[in-house]
Design a protein around this motif. Structure first.
Motif, PDB file in Angstrom:
ATOM      1  N   UNK A 164      -1.664  -6.489   2.438  1.00  0.00           N
ATOM      2  CA  UNK A 164      -1.357  -5.118   2.014  1.00  0.00           C
ATOM      3  C   UNK A 164       0.070  -5.014   1.484  1.00  0.00           C
ATOM      4  N   UNK A 165       0.998  -5.726   2.085  1.00  0.00           N
ATOM      5  CA  UNK A 165       2.420  -5.554   1.790  1.00  0.00           C
ATOM      6  C   UNK A 165       2.847  -6.147   0.451  1.00  0.00           C
ATOM      7  N   UNK A 166       1.950  -6.877  -0.186  1.00  0.00           N
ATOM      8  CA  UNK A 166       2.242  -7.390  -1.524  1.00  0.00           C
ATOM      9  C   UNK A 166       1.084  -7.138  -2.466  1.00  0.00           C
ATOM     10  N   UNK A 167       0.335  -6.074  -2.230  1.00  0.00           N
ATOM     11  CA  UNK A 167      -0.886  -5.788  -2.989  1.00  0.00           C
ATOM     12  C   UNK A 167      -0.580  -5.574  -4.477  1.00  0.00           C
ATOM     13  N   UNK A 168      -1.283  -6.302  -5.327  1.00  0.00           N
ATOM     14  CA  UNK A 168      -1.050  -6.227  -6.773  1.00  0.00           C
ATOM     15  C   UNK A 168      -2.011  -5.280  -7.485  1.00  0.00           C
ATOM     16  N   UNK A 169      -2.970  -4.695  -6.757  1.00  0.00           N
ATOM     17  CA  UNK A 169      -3.955  -3.809  -7.382  1.00  0.00           C
ATOM     18  C   UNK A 169      -3.287  -2.532  -7.892  1.00  0.00           C
ATOM     19  N   UNK A 170      -3.921  -1.907  -8.866  1.00  0.00           N
ATOM     20  CA  UNK A 170      -3.357  -0.714  -9.480  1.00  0.00           C
ATOM     21  C   UNK A 170      -3.629   0.533  -8.640  1.00  0.00           C
ATOM     22  N   UNK A 171      -2.835   1.525  -8.869  1.00  0.00           N
ATOM     23  CA  UNK A 171      -2.872   2.858  -8.284  1.00  0.00           C
ATOM     24  C   UNK A 171      -3.868   3.084  -7.147  1.00  0.00           C
ATOM     25  N   UNK A 172      -5.076   3.626  -7.435  1.00  0.00           N
ATOM     26  CA  UNK A 172      -6.011   4.020  -6.380  1.00  0.00           C
ATOM     27  C   UNK A 172      -6.660   2.838  -5.691  1.00  0.00           C
ATOM     28  N   UNK A 173      -6.519   1.641  -6.227  1.00  0.00           N
ATOM     29  CA  UNK A 173      -7.052   0.434  -5.576  1.00  0.00           C
ATOM     30  C   UNK A 173      -5.989  -0.257  -4.729  1.00  0.00           C
ATOM     31  N   UNK A 174      -4.756   0.233  -4.806  1.00  0.00           N
ATOM     32  CA  UNK A 174      -3.662  -0.443  -4.127  1.00  0.00           C
ATOM     33  C   UNK A 174      -3.662  -0.115  -2.635  1.00  0.00           C
ATOM     34  N   UNK A 175      -3.742  -1.144  -1.807  1.00  0.00           N
ATOM     35  CA  UNK A 175      -3.863  -0.955  -0.366  1.00  0.00           C
ATOM     36  C   UNK A 175      -2.562  -0.472   0.283  1.00  0.00           C
ATOM     37  N   UNK A 176      -1.430  -0.886  -0.249  1.00  0.00           N
ATOM     38  CA  UNK A 176      -0.152  -0.401   0.282  1.00  0.00           C
ATOM     39  C   UNK A 176      -0.015   1.098   0.016  1.00  0.00           C
ATOM     40  N   UNK A 177      -0.365   1.527  -1.178  1.00  0.00           N
ATOM     41  CA  UNK A 177      -0.303   2.952  -1.517  1.00  0.00           C
ATOM     42  C   UNK A 177      -1.274   3.753  -0.650  1.00  0.00           C
ATOM     43  N   UNK A 178      -2.458   3.190  -0.402  1.00  0.00           N
ATOM     44  CA  UNK A 178      -3.439   3.862   0.450  1.00  0.00           C
ATOM     45  C   UNK A 178      -2.897   4.024   1.866  1.00  0.00           C
ATOM     46  N   UNK A 179      -2.264   2.979   2.386  1.00  0.00           N
ATOM     47  CA  UNK A 179      -1.687   3.041   3.732  1.00  0.00           C
ATOM     48  C   UNK A 179      -0.649   4.161   3.827  1.00  0.00           C
ATOM     49  N   UNK A 180       0.220   4.244   2.828  1.00  0.00           N
ATOM     50  CA  UNK A 180       1.256   5.287   2.843  1.00  0.00           C
ATOM     51  C   UNK A 180       0.633   6.674   2.690  1.00  0.00           C
ATOM     52  N   UNK A 181      -0.428   6.787   1.898  1.00  0.00           N
ATOM     53  CA  UNK A 181      -1.110   8.072   1.739  1.00  0.00           C
ATOM     54  C   UNK A 181      -1.722   8.534   3.057  1.00  0.00           C
ATOM     55  N   UNK A 182      -2.300   7.595   3.799  1.00  0.00           N
ATOM     56  CA  UNK A 182      -2.857   7.923   5.114  1.00  0.00           C
ATOM     57  C   UNK A 182      -1.763   8.391   6.064  1.00  0.00           C
ATOM     58  N   UNK A 183      -0.643   7.704   6.056  1.00  0.00           N
ATOM     59  CA  UNK A 183       0.468   8.089   6.934  1.00  0.00           C
ATOM     60  C   UNK A 183       1.032   9.461   6.554  1.00  0.00           C
ATOM     61  N   UNK A 184       1.045   9.759   5.265  1.00  0.00           N
ATOM     62  CA  UNK A 184       1.576  11.041   4.799  1.00  0.00           C
ATOM     63  C   UNK A 184       0.723  12.205   5.290  1.00  0.00           C
ATOM     64  N   UNK A 185      -0.600  12.102   5.110  1.00  0.00           N
ATOM     65  CA  UNK A 185      -1.442  13.210   5.587  1.00  0.00           C
ATOM     66  C   UNK A 185      -1.431  13.254   7.118  1.00  0.00           C
TER      67      UNK A 185
END
Length: 339
Positions: A164-185
């Motif tokens: 997750x910490x070096x995920x190269x996937x784009x925007x909505x497929x990016x696992x690091x971004x998803x993790x932060x989105x979960x923490x935000x809500x």
């Protein structure tokens, strides 16, 4: 003009002059322009020309969700998911105009979606995120507490995956971004219900996550997009009483500086521009957050009060403005105990 011509050619020819793939493209364009009646016309013509087609089912599913016809929508969605077609799902998750018009129907649609067997794990997470912001807007503390219990293990699961910490996937497929989105809500829900333990836990979790992110490896666009929410999550250290974590503010401010430096170094082009255009000024928010946190530590009452107002506004990423008052109250309490 091109859209207008395509629509009227399709409409006046009753779909005979519209190629098979053209129906769905025209449907998508109609939704993007908020021409929902035209979208329904296109779906109807496509159904007359190609009944049972996957594109037709996907269009009908989206329209059924928007109309609040949930039973019909889910009956159309199940075979689409079985075939790996996630278009209707992503419209429901990421395009608010495609959701039911009634708030309770929106919540029911997202709740039902999150229970479907063939849903992608990332879609299940985004369904819970969308539910969270709806629940916050409705100020439904019972559902908010339930969602905290559902999101907690998902954060743990993603945080435990080193990839997750070096995920190269784009925007909505990016696992690091998803993790932060979960923490935000998650922290929004915790503030709404007044769960101090959950708030302290997610701040501690994000502090560790931030220290593990491999910025040079991360997709630059996704990293920039998640940087504002990452900064918000770190800044909730300002909501942690000094009696609980004496150095919370110092650690928060230090990590925010590290994040800003990393984003400027690894997520921007050599000219200093972002690699893509985003609606939110992510760098601006990071700078403003750091300034408002510094104001919180001022000995001047006026400056400190200004910092409380600014910080509460910047931390509230929901459309529920009443959350500002809850955040401001917490900030006031923390500073009363610090000074």
């Amino acid at each position: 003009m091109r859209y207008e011509a395509r629509f009227w050619v399709c409409r006046l020819s009753s779909g005979w002059l519209c190629p098979r793939s053209g129906f769905y493209r025209l449907f998508e364009a109609s939704l993007k322009l908020h021409f929902y009646r035209r979208a329904a016309v296109v779906a109807h013509l496509a159904a007359c020309r190609r009944p049972g087609d996957a594109d037709v089912q996907s269009m009908q599913c989206t329209l059924a969700f928007r109309a609040g016809q949930l039973d019909q929508a889910f009956s159309l969605l199940v075979p689409r998911l079985q075939d790996g077609d996630y278009r209707a799902v992503e419209r429901l998750l990421f395009r608010t105009g495609s959701r039911p018009q009634d708030a309770q129907d929106r919540l029911l649609a997202l709740e039902g979606l999150s229970t479907l067997h063939d849903l992608l794990p990332s879609h299940r997470c985004y369904s819970l995120i969308a539910q969270s912001y709806l629940v916050i807007k409705l100020s439904d503390t019972a559902k908010a507490s339930s969602l905290l219990l559902s999101i907690h293990p998902l954060v743990n699961q993603l945080a435990a995956d080193d990839a997750v910490y070096g995920c190269t996937a784009s925007n909505r497929r990016n696992q690091a971004k998803l993790l932060i989105s979960l923490c935000t809500c998650f922290y929004h829900l915790a503030v709404l219900v007044g769960n101090d333990q959950a708030l302290a836990w997610v701040w501690s979790e994000v502090m560790e996550v931030a220290s593990k992110l491999r910025y040079p490896q991360l997709n630059a666009d996704a990293c920039l997009r998640m940087s504002s929410n990452l900064s918000r999550c770190l800044a909730i250290g300002a909501l942690i009483p000094a009696s609980n974590v004496p150095d919370a503010m110092e650690r928060t401010q230090t990590e925010l500086r590290v994040v800003e430096e990393a984003v400027r170094r690894d997520c921007l082009s050599q000219s200093g521009d972002s690699f893509s255009k985003t609606q939110e000024n992510h760098l601006g928010l990071m700078v403003n957050l750091q300034e408002s946190l510094q104001q919180l530590r001022s000995t001047d009452v006026v400056t400190r009060d200004m910092g409380i107002r600014r910080t509460s506004q910047l931390l509230n990423h929901s459309s529920f403005k009443e959350l500002n008052a809850l955040l401001a109250k917490r900030l006031q309490q923390c500073h009363a105990s610090m000074n």
